[in-house]
Design a protein around this motif. Structure first.
Motif, mmCIF file in Angstrom:
data_model
loop_
_atom_site.group_PDB
_atom_site.id
_atom_site.type_symbol
_atom_site.label_atom_id
_atom_site.label_comp_id
_atom_site.label_asym_id
_atom_site.label_seq_id
_atom_site.Cartn_x
_atom_site.Cartn_y
_atom_site.Cartn_z
ATOM 1 N N LEU A 169 0.820 -1.209 0.000
ATOM 2 C CA LEU A 169 0.000 0.000 0.000
ATOM 3 C C LEU A 169 0.855 1.261 0.000
ATOM 4 O O LEU A 169 0.491 2.275 -0.602
ATOM 5 C CB LEU A 169 -0.942 0.001 1.209
ATOM 6 C CG LEU A 169 -2.001 -1.098 1.250
ATOM 7 C CD1 LEU A 169 -2.840 -0.989 2.516
ATOM 8 C CD2 LEU A 169 -2.887 -1.029 0.008
ATOM 9 N N GLY A 170 2.012 1.172 0.672
ATOM 10 C CA GLY A 170 2.894 2.327 0.731
ATOM 11 C C GLY A 170 3.454 2.712 -0.621
ATOM 12 O O GLY A 170 3.796 3.878 -0.851
ATOM 13 N N ALA A 171 3.559 1.729 -1.507
ATOM 14 C CA ALA A 171 4.048 2.010 -2.860
ATOM 15 C C ALA A 171 2.950 2.524 -3.776
ATOM 16 O O ALA A 171 3.228 3.039 -4.861
ATOM 17 C CB ALA A 171 4.656 0.745 -3.452
ATOM 18 N N ILE A 237 8.298 0.586 9.610
ATOM 19 C CA ILE A 237 8.465 -0.103 8.321
ATOM 20 C C ILE A 237 8.885 0.890 7.239
ATOM 21 O O ILE A 237 9.850 0.668 6.501
ATOM 22 C CB ILE A 237 7.161 -0.815 7.921
ATOM 23 C CG1 ILE A 237 6.899 -2.021 8.848
ATOM 24 C CG2 ILE A 237 7.218 -1.278 6.455
ATOM 25 C CD1 ILE A 237 5.505 -2.604 8.703
ATOM 26 N N PHE A 238 8.178 2.023 7.149
ATOM 27 C CA PHE A 238 8.478 2.978 6.089
ATOM 28 C C PHE A 238 9.804 3.695 6.331
ATOM 29 O O PHE A 238 10.534 3.982 5.377
ATOM 30 C CB PHE A 238 7.330 3.973 5.947
ATOM 31 C CG PHE A 238 6.053 3.328 5.497
ATOM 32 C CD1 PHE A 238 6.037 2.490 4.384
ATOM 33 C CD2 PHE A 238 4.868 3.522 6.178
ATOM 34 C CE1 PHE A 238 4.871 1.875 3.959
ATOM 35 C CE2 PHE A 238 3.700 2.919 5.764
ATOM 36 C CZ PHE A 238 3.695 2.091 4.650
ATOM 37 N N ASN A 239 10.139 3.947 7.574
ATOM 38 C CA ASN A 239 11.424 4.587 7.874
ATOM 39 C C ASN A 239 12.594 3.694 7.471
ATOM 40 O O ASN A 239 13.610 4.168 6.961
ATOM 41 C CB ASN A 239 11.517 4.936 9.357
ATOM 42 C CG ASN A 239 10.656 6.129 9.731
ATOM 43 O OD1 ASN A 239 10.323 6.954 8.876
ATOM 44 N ND2 ASN A 239 10.279 6.224 10.995
ATOM 45 N N LEU A 240 12.440 2.384 7.715
ATOM 46 C CA LEU A 240 13.522 1.446 7.399
ATOM 47 C C LEU A 240 13.534 1.039 5.928
ATOM 48 O O LEU A 240 14.584 0.966 5.301
ATOM 49 C CB LEU A 240 13.398 0.201 8.274
ATOM 50 C CG LEU A 240 13.728 0.382 9.755
ATOM 51 C CD1 LEU A 240 13.324 -0.856 10.546
ATOM 52 C CD2 LEU A 240 15.221 0.654 9.941
ATOM 53 N N ALA A 241 12.356 0.774 5.371
ATOM 54 C CA ALA A 241 12.282 0.257 4.000
ATOM 55 C C ALA A 241 12.356 1.356 2.952
ATOM 56 O O ALA A 241 12.848 1.127 1.843
ATOM 57 C CB ALA A 241 11.002 -0.543 3.811
ATOM 58 N N MET A 242 11.865 2.557 3.292
ATOM 59 C CA MET A 242 11.807 3.642 2.311
ATOM 60 C C MET A 242 12.578 4.869 2.764
ATOM 61 O O MET A 242 12.461 5.933 2.159
ATOM 62 C CB MET A 242 10.345 3.995 2.017
ATOM 63 C CG MET A 242 9.528 2.840 1.452
ATOM 64 S SD MET A 242 7.833 3.336 1.042
ATOM 65 C CE MET A 242 7.161 1.804 0.392
#
Length: 295
Positions: A169-171, A237-242
């Motif tokens: 969903l973040g993408a 999750i978003f801080n680490l992955a993106m």
């Protein structure tokens, strides 16, 4: 137990079963079965498979995990989460095997102020939680040597879980609304599998492994250390992955995201008993998430 003993793993295509098939290698002859080779809804096939294999250890991560669907598929959830563990436990008791089974924070109602201990009163608020509790009770009643390992908020790089949903969903979206008033410990499937392997390895080195298992039989909580909300988990999750370039995450109340099955507001589980019994600690959820995303 010795190196030639058979370890049966169910649900090998699930996120925990997949990891267990790897972490338990070298601890015995691992027989990893998926739904096509042992469907837990077919109780007679479950019974005959165990009798044919005569495993020393049965590891059962397979489960009916569609929490909302279970509200209308009560029979399906009970058959896989309660009846199948009962059959596995009966066969373990019959042959002298040990059953390692995984359960859930959903056996509690989530109203406690602090982390739940293994001795706290259970009070599931949905069909899934009730079915998992019935499985626990059937295993205990069987008299077999067993470990019931309750965990929470399980995620990994395969299957269906919160991590993969957020990444997808973040993408796709610039903003996500995520529940912020439910608290728990995100637990990597690999952490669960590695902890299980630590325990099994200890049993191998015991002078009398059967007695070793009997002395330690019971229910234990197995989650990552620390706590967060679903909102906090999503942000991490978003801080680490993106690297912070992900979507804007807005905190909301659970009441703003209605679902068929009631979730506990507090899913925190104390794993002090497991650490004291088996002599190892559980990683912080942030550290485990970092390792998972690095894979």
């Amino acid at each position: 137990m010795n190196q030639e003993a058979t370890i049966l793993i169910t649900g090998v295509n699930g996120q925990v079963g997949f990891e267990l098939a790897r972490t338990l290698q070298g601890l015995g002859r691992v027989v990893a079965m998926d739904r096509s080779s042992m469907d837990l809804s077919d109780l007679e096939r479950v019974r005959s498979t165990v009798r044919d294999l005569r495993p020393s250890i049965i590891v059962n991560p397979a489960a009916y995990t569609a929490v909302d669907q279970a509200e209308t598929d009560v029979d399906g959830a009970m058959r896989i989460n309660a009846d199948a563990p009962r059959v596995l436990a009966e066969e373990a008791a019959r042959s002298g095997a040990t059953l390692i089974h995984y359960s859930t924070d959903y056996v509690f109602d989530g109203t406690k102020a602090g982390a739940y201990e293994e001795t706290d009163v259970t009070n599931p608020q949905n069909v899934y939680g009730s079915s998992k509790l019935a499985g626990e009770q059937a295993i205990t009643a069987s008299g077999c040597a067993h470990l019931i390992l309750r965990t929470s908020w399980v995620y990994g790089r395969r299957g269906k879980n919160f991590l993969l949903t957020m990444l997808k969903l973040g993408a796709e979206r610039p903003e996500l609304r995520v529940v912020a008033d439910q608290i728990g410990a995100p637990t990597w499937a690999n952490t669960i599998a590695t902890s299980t392997a630590h325990i099994v390895a200890q049993s191998i080195s015991a002078e009398d492994s059967a007695e070793w298992w009997r002395a330690r039989s019971g229910t234990f909580h197995l989650t990552s250390a620390g706590e967060t909300s679903w909102f906090g988990f999503a942000e991490a999750i978003f801080n680490l992955a993106m690297e912070g370039a992900g979507p804007r995450v807005t905190p909301i109340a659970a009441s703003e995201y209605p679902v068929p099955a009631t979730r506990p507001a507090n899913s925190r589980l104390s794993h002090r008993k497991l650490s004291e019994t088996f002599g190892f600690s559980l990683p912080a959820w942030e550290d485990a998430l970092r390792l998972c995303l690095a894979n």
